[in-house]
Structures are given as C-alpha cells and as structure tokens.
Write a protein that holds these residues in place. Structure first.
Motif, PDB file in Angstrom:
ATOM      1  N   LEU A 222       2.536  -3.503  11.397  1.00  0.00           N
ATOM      2  CA  LEU A 222       2.764  -3.903  10.010  1.00  0.00           C
ATOM      3  C   LEU A 222       4.127  -3.396   9.560  1.00  0.00           C
ATOM      4  O   LEU A 222       4.584  -2.325   9.982  1.00  0.00           O
ATOM      5  CB  LEU A 222       1.672  -3.334   9.104  1.00  0.00           C
ATOM      6  N   ALA A 223       4.776  -4.152   8.700  1.00  0.00           N
ATOM      7  CA  ALA A 223       6.068  -3.725   8.148  1.00  0.00           C
ATOM      8  C   ALA A 223       5.868  -2.597   7.144  1.00  0.00           C
ATOM      9  O   ALA A 223       4.844  -2.529   6.453  1.00  0.00           O
ATOM     10  CB  ALA A 223       6.756  -4.912   7.475  1.00  0.00           C
ATOM     11  N   TRP A 224       6.861  -1.727   7.083  1.00  0.00           N
ATOM     12  CA  TRP A 224       6.812  -0.633   6.119  1.00  0.00           C
ATOM     13  C   TRP A 224       8.224  -0.316   5.651  1.00  0.00           C
ATOM     14  O   TRP A 224       9.208  -0.694   6.278  1.00  0.00           O
ATOM     15  CB  TRP A 224       6.170   0.620   6.737  1.00  0.00           C
ATOM     16  N   ARG A 225       8.321   0.413   4.547  1.00  0.00           N
ATOM     17  CA  ARG A 225       9.615   0.861   4.033  1.00  0.00           C
ATOM     18  C   ARG A 225       9.423   2.190   3.318  1.00  0.00           C
ATOM     19  O   ARG A 225       8.304   2.551   2.933  1.00  0.00           O
ATOM     20  CB  ARG A 225      10.207  -0.185   3.077  1.00  0.00           C
TER      21      ARG A 225
ATOM     22  N   VAL B 104       5.667   6.309   1.617  1.00  0.00           N
ATOM     23  CA  VAL B 104       5.815   5.197   2.550  1.00  0.00           C
ATOM     24  C   VAL B 104       5.033   4.018   1.987  1.00  0.00           C
ATOM     25  O   VAL B 104       3.870   4.167   1.562  1.00  0.00           O
ATOM     26  CB  VAL B 104       5.304   5.576   3.954  1.00  0.00           C
ATOM     27  N   VAL B 105       5.656   2.848   1.971  1.00  0.00           N
ATOM     28  CA  VAL B 105       5.020   1.635   1.463  1.00  0.00           C
ATOM     29  C   VAL B 105       4.763   0.699   2.644  1.00  0.00           C
ATOM     30  O   VAL B 105       5.693   0.311   3.352  1.00  0.00           O
ATOM     31  CB  VAL B 105       5.896   0.935   0.413  1.00  0.00           C
ATOM     32  N   ILE B 106       3.491   0.369   2.863  1.00  0.00           N
ATOM     33  CA  ILE B 106       3.088  -0.493   3.971  1.00  0.00           C
ATOM     34  C   ILE B 106       2.746  -1.873   3.413  1.00  0.00           C
ATOM     35  O   ILE B 106       2.054  -1.991   2.390  1.00  0.00           O
ATOM     36  CB  ILE B 106       1.873   0.096   4.711  1.00  0.00           C
ATOM     37  N   GLU B 107       3.219  -2.899   4.068  1.00  0.00           N
ATOM     38  CA  GLU B 107       2.966  -4.272   3.630  1.00  0.00           C
ATOM     39  C   GLU B 107       1.689  -4.785   4.305  1.00  0.00           C
ATOM     40  O   GLU B 107       1.651  -5.011   5.515  1.00  0.00           O
ATOM     41  CB  GLU B 107       4.155  -5.165   3.972  1.00  0.00           C
ATOM     42  N   LEU B 108       0.632  -4.952   3.498  1.00  0.00           N
ATOM     43  CA  LEU B 108      -0.666  -5.378   4.010  1.00  0.00           C
ATOM     44  C   LEU B 108      -0.804  -6.896   3.937  1.00  0.00           C
ATOM     45  O   LEU B 108      -0.392  -7.520   2.952  1.00  0.00           O
ATOM     46  CB  LEU B 108      -1.800  -4.750   3.190  1.00  0.00           C
TER      47      LEU B 108
ATOM     48  N   LEU C 197       0.873  -1.175   0.000  1.00  0.00           N
ATOM     49  CA  LEU C 197       0.000   0.000   0.000  1.00  0.00           C
ATOM     50  C   LEU C 197       0.905   1.219   0.000  1.00  0.00           C
ATOM     51  O   LEU C 197       1.650   1.454   0.968  1.00  0.00           O
ATOM     52  CB  LEU C 197      -0.902   0.017   1.236  1.00  0.00           C
ATOM     53  N   VAL C 198       0.855   2.002  -1.067  1.00  0.00           N
ATOM     54  CA  VAL C 198       1.732   3.164  -1.202  1.00  0.00           C
ATOM     55  C   VAL C 198       1.014   4.397  -0.677  1.00  0.00           C
ATOM     56  O   VAL C 198      -0.044   4.781  -1.185  1.00  0.00           O
ATOM     57  CB  VAL C 198       2.154   3.373  -2.663  1.00  0.00           C
ATOM     58  N   VAL C 199       1.587   5.015   0.352  1.00  0.00           N
ATOM     59  CA  VAL C 199       1.048   6.255   0.911  1.00  0.00           C
ATOM     60  C   VAL C 199       1.842   7.393   0.279  1.00  0.00           C
ATOM     61  O   VAL C 199       2.984   7.677   0.659  1.00  0.00           O
ATOM     62  CB  VAL C 199       1.168   6.281   2.443  1.00  0.00           C
ATOM     63  N   ARG C 200       1.251   8.022  -0.695  1.00  0.00           N
ATOM     64  CA  ARG C 200       1.947   9.029  -1.481  1.00  0.00           C
ATOM     65  C   ARG C 200       2.178  10.309  -0.677  1.00  0.00           C
ATOM     66  O   ARG C 200       1.291  10.778   0.031  1.00  0.00           O
ATOM     67  CB  ARG C 200       1.143   9.359  -2.740  1.00  0.00           C
ATOM     68  N   GLY C 201       3.362  10.857  -0.828  1.00  0.00           N
ATOM     69  CA  GLY C 201       3.655  12.166  -0.269  1.00  0.00           C
ATOM     70  C   GLY C 201       3.928  12.205   1.217  1.00  0.00           C
ATOM     71  O   GLY C 201       4.014  13.295   1.787  1.00  0.00           O
ATOM     72  N   LEU C 202       4.081  11.065   1.884  1.00  0.00           N
ATOM     73  CA  LEU C 202       4.359  11.053   3.328  1.00  0.00           C
ATOM     74  C   LEU C 202       5.872  10.952   3.540  1.00  0.00           C
ATOM     75  O   LEU C 202       6.470   9.882   3.398  1.00  0.00           O
ATOM     76  CB  LEU C 202       3.650   9.880   4.005  1.00  0.00           C
TER      77      LEU C 202
END
Length: 586
Positions: A413-416, A422-426, A391-396
């Motif tokens: 949840l893992a994120w990178r 920010v990309v969250i692994e769902l 899940l890509v959270v644009r602009g964060l």
C-alpha cells in the motif's frame, strides 16, 4: 509457535517486552523480568507464572453445570432476569426443587475431545471450565459432598477428569473456575450483589474442594475464583493452597484482597485506555448470559466475529489476556452458533499469521481506528474502522519499508509522512470481513513520538509538569467485588532532544512519597532504583538521550517491587525537570 512449548528464555522475553511496552511489569514482590530470567515449567516464581500465562494469551471459558439442563427456563417459562447460570437465585427456585434437576442431567452428548478441539480450532491455548458455580453443585468427583455430578446424576462421570485428559492430549492448557459463593452450603441466594462473607463453618468445604481440584487433574494453567467477600486471611489461605499444589498456575484477581497474579476486568469490559498489565478480559458471546439458555437469540454471525476479534486484539494490544466463553447445552452438546463463532475467530487468527497472539503491545499511542501490536520486524495494525482513503498512524516516526495486508500476498500500500505520523492509503474495500490487519515492515525498532512529547531546549532543559505525565492504571480490591478502586501503577512522560546526543538528569519537585518506598525510574532502556527520600531530595542520573531522529525518549516511574499487581505508586509531585547536570537541592 506453540508458547506452551517455547523455550523458557523466549517466553520470559515475550512477557517482559509486552509488559514494558504496554505499561511495565507489575506483579508479586519480585524483581521485574530481566534477561536471563527463566520461565521453565516448575518455576513457580511470580514472573515465571506470568510469563507462561501471558504467552498463552487467549483462552476458552466453558460454563457448563446443572443450570445448563434448565437452559434459562423454569416451569416452562423463560427467566429473563440475570445470567442463566444463576437461574436458581433469579427464579428463587427452592433448593429441593433445584436439586431434583440432577436426576435428569444425563448429558448424552458431552464430548471432552470435541470441547478441547473447538478451543484449539478457535486458536485458544487454554480452557477454563466451571468446576463449581454459585449453585454449589460440584461438576467434579469430590469427597466433600454428594451434591456433585458423579453421585447425583445419570451422567455419573467426572467431566473435569475427561476435559483435563483431553487438554493434555491436544496440547491445550487446563484451568478451573471456582465460585466462592455456595448457595447449597449456606449462602443466601441474593444474586444482585454476590458479596457474601464466607463464614468459618464453610471454610473446610471450600478448602477441601480446592485441594481436590489442585490435586486430581494434572497441571493447572489458571484458577479463576469468583464472587463472595472473603477476608484477607481467607484469600491468602486459598492462594496458599494453589501455590503449594500448583505453583505454575496463575490466579485471577477475584480471589480478592489483591492475593492473585492478575486483575480480572468486569464481564465483557474493554480495557480502559490507561489499563496496565497483567489483566484478563472475560468475554461472552451474548452479554446477557454465560450459561446456556435455549431461548437465546442467535443471529448476525459476521457481527459477532467482528466484535470478538476486535475484543481479542484490544486486550492483547493493552498487554492482557482474553477469555472467550461458550455455554454448552444441558445435553453437553456445543451450541452450533457458538462453535461457528469460535471457529471463525480461529480462522481469522490464522489468516493473519496469529499476530494477535504472538506479537506484543506496539508502544504507539492509542489510535482512533483500532489497535496495534509489534514484533521484531515491524508493526501490526488492527483496523477496526476501515473506511478507505487515508489512515493516519499517529506518533510513528519510523519510515516503513513496506505496508501490506498481514498474512497475504498483496501489493504494498502507498504511504506518506506527515510530521511524526505515517499516512497509509487504504483501498475502499476492506481486505478482511472480520478485522483487517496490516503489516508495517520497519528497519529496526519503531521510533515513536507520543502526543504531549516535550522538546528539550537548546541547552538541554525541559520542565515536565504533572499534566505532561500520563498515568497507567489498574484496579485493586478489598474483600469482594464492590471494593474495586482505581490505582495509578505508573507515570509516563516523553521528551525529545534536537542534539545528536544529550545527557540528562531528572529532578522531581514538591514530592510526596513514603521515604522507604522503592521506585524504578526508566529513561528509554536505562533505569535506576531509588527510594522516596531520594526522589524528594536528589537529582537522578545521568541518562543518555538519543538524537531526535530516534523519536521520543520515554520516562517512566513505577514501583520497583510491587506487593501485588495493582499496588498504587503513592507518589505525587508538582513537576519534574530535565537538566544536563545534577541540580543542587533548593
């Protein structure tokens, strides 16, 4: 927290943060909400009214009237054209025949406490009930005509009196819907347009009934006018009655001629991506009707819950309010399917800590997967399209401390990080069948980098052509529904510096604006007020731009004191330049 009982300062702060994040404070000709502004009950100023109303956030509409007794049928046949609350017009029922329906309108199952309790269970903080619809049948005790529920029906009581008392007992705000079309008083029953002028002969009836509604039912939270095509003078007079008798009540935009406190969107209309507050979304469970119809297909409860929870999240994320309708039966009974829908929305709200109501617009750019809200500690992500995986959270640009399911006790949840996103692994399975909500914990305010952000050069300069400015829009109205026009109420651009700190001056080129019009120019949390003549001829500043790691700095132009919520900027320019010092006039 119960916003209706929150402190004045907290309510004002909530509104200000919400409106600034989603698009600025546009309202009556008063200064924007600032620190120290109070919103105590009894303060009838524009910003105080809006603060209280916006903090409520979510209401329950109640369409109940003589039309409910017919239930969408006439002479044993379904009337499939149009809304069922307008059945007299769509079926062309003779006035005498329609009036005779009142003789059997006994409403044995009407229970004001049950209706207001449903609103509370649904998470709604106010109700708006139809005091009079287009048929002109008054659902309250009025001295203006005997064409009302007390004098003409076996029910023989005033349901508005019962509902307003129940609302006060249960801590729910009370509002009224009032149609400016009145077929019984002389308007033609042409329902395709409903833009009937109000002849002078009808004014005393309308003004007397509105005065009674504003006098006899205690505090009124919202007054929801509808249809007709009043003149500007008529709209002002009606607003004046409300202002004099209920100064704390918010007036919707369908009083027309821009005399209201907030814009009413079209029926079941999602806010456009550029929509700016204040506004309200009126939503119905079945888009084909608001009033009860006994032959309505009622199915797919899970789908309805997903649709309406997402509508609520969308409205709040854009800085608006949400008004969700029920249409009780002619007997007064609440339709079981509608009760299940409303209670389901309330359960969803509670599962996620009421984030959709108590948080504010998050300031992030639009996200293709859903909506975002924020509070002091982080963000809420309302993930409409849960597909598992990334899940890509644009602009964060902020690094989360943790990402969890909101209101739950699940593992993070893992994120990178991926550039400014920010990309969250769902996980594959959504954690909520209605609308999953994630909580992103942050250290401090979110650092945001919108799409189209312009980088300053090494010497602190940038050019911002008109294409770099995103318009914030609203809807203005003349006399009636068909006069709607889109207005630009703000312009917003974003810049980013690569230096630890930068001083910036702004200069607008090719400006067309009224010389005396006052504008507010915001750069981050700094602001200046200037007139159109200054915009045409001078650099404006200085402003301090934070370092790149703080994210982008938002530059925003809006009216300093708009005369009404949707007033157009009336501002055009070719480009704006950012420079480290004031530029001389060309």
């Amino acid at each position: 927290m119960n916003p209706a009982r929150a402190s004045a300062a907290a309510i004002a702060a909530l509104l200000c943060a919400a409106l600034l994040a989603a698009g600025g404070c546009q309202h009556e000709p008063t200064p924007s909400v600032t620190g120290g502004t109070t919103a105590a009950a009894g303060d009838g100023t524009a910003q105080a009214r809006l603060a209280r109303w916006h903090a409520l956030g979510y209401g329950m509409f109640v369409h109940w009237g003589l039309y409910s007794e017919l239930g969408g049928q006439w002479q044993g046949r379904p009337v499939t054209q149009g809304y069922s609350e307008q059945i007299q017009g769509w079926a062309q029922i003779a006035p005498a025949d329609y009036a005779r329906v009142a003789g059997r309108f006994a409403a044995p199952a009407f229970d004001a406490d049950a209706i207001c309790t449903l609103a509370r269970d649904a998470g709604a903080r106010y109700i708006v009930v139809t005091a009079k619809h287009h048929d002109g049948f008054a659902m309250f005790d009025t001295a203006s005509t005997d064409y009302n529920i007390v004098k003409r029906t076996p029910f023989g009581r005033d349901p508005l009196k019962l509902l307003s008392s129940a609302c006060r007992r249960l801590g729910v705000g009370f509002g009224v819907y009032f149609s400016l079309v009145d077929w019984h008083a002389g308007h033609e029953t042409e329902v395709r347009d409903n833009s009937n002028p109000i002849p002078p002969a009808m004014e005393p009836l309308i003004e007397q009934q509105l005065t009674e509604l504003m006098t006899n039912y205690g505090p009124v939270t919202e007054v929801w006018f509808d249809m007709a095509a009043p003149t500007a003078a008529q709209s002002r007079r009606l607003a004046g009655i409300v202002r004099r008798l209920q100064p704390d009540a918010a007036i919707n935009g369908r009083i027309w001629n821009n005399a209201g406190d907030f814009v009413t969107l079209g029926d079941n209309e999602a806010p456009p991506a550029t929509m700016q507050p204040p506004f309200e979304v009126p939503a119905s469970i079945y888009h084909a009707t608001w009033g009860y119809r006994r032959w309505q297909l009622r199915d797919d409860l899970p789908g309805k819950l997903r649709e309406l929870a997402n509508g609520l999240a969308q409205a709040r994320a854009a800085g608006g309010n949400y008004l969700l309708n029920i249409g009780p039966e002619g007997s007064g009974a609440i339709v079981p399917f509608e009760a299940a829908v409303l209670r389901g929305v309330g359960q969803w709200l509670r599962r996620h800590g009421n984030a959709a109501l108590d948080a504010r617009p998050g300031g992030l750019p639009p996200q293709p997967w859903g909506s975002t809200l924020a509070d002091a500690g982080g963000l809420y992500l309302f993930v409409r399209d849960w597909r598992g995986g990334d899940l890509v959270v644009r602009g964060l640009a902020s690094d989360p401390r943790a990402v969890r399911v909101a209101g739950g006790d699940t593992a993070p949840l893992a994120w990178r990080r991926q550039g400014d996103d920010v990309v969250i692994e769902l996980p594959a399975q959504a954690p909520d069948p209605v609308l999953p909500v994630l909580r992103v914990d942050l250290d401090g305010p979110a650092r945001i980098v919108p799409a189209g952000t312009v980088a300053l050069s090494a010497d602190g300069r940038a050019s911002l052509p008109m294409r770099a400015w995103q318009p914030g829009t609203s809807f203005a109205f003349g006399s009636g529904y068909r006069t709607q026009r889109t207005t630009t109420v703000s312009l917003q651009a974003a810049v980013r510096t690569s230096t630890p700190r930068a001083t910036a001056w702004l200069r607008f080129h090719g400006v067309q604006a009224p010389a005396q019009q006052r504008y507010r120019l915001r750069v981050g949390d700094q602001q200046r007020e200037v007139d159109g003549a200054t915009l045409r001829t001078q650099s404006i500043g200085p402003f301090v731009l934070p370092a790149a790691e703080a994210g982008a700095t938002i530059i925003r132009v809006e009216l300093a004191a708009p005369s009404y919520p949707a007033q157009d900027l009336d501002l055009h320019f070719d480009t704006a330049s950012v420079a480290p010092r004031a530029e001389l006039a060309p």
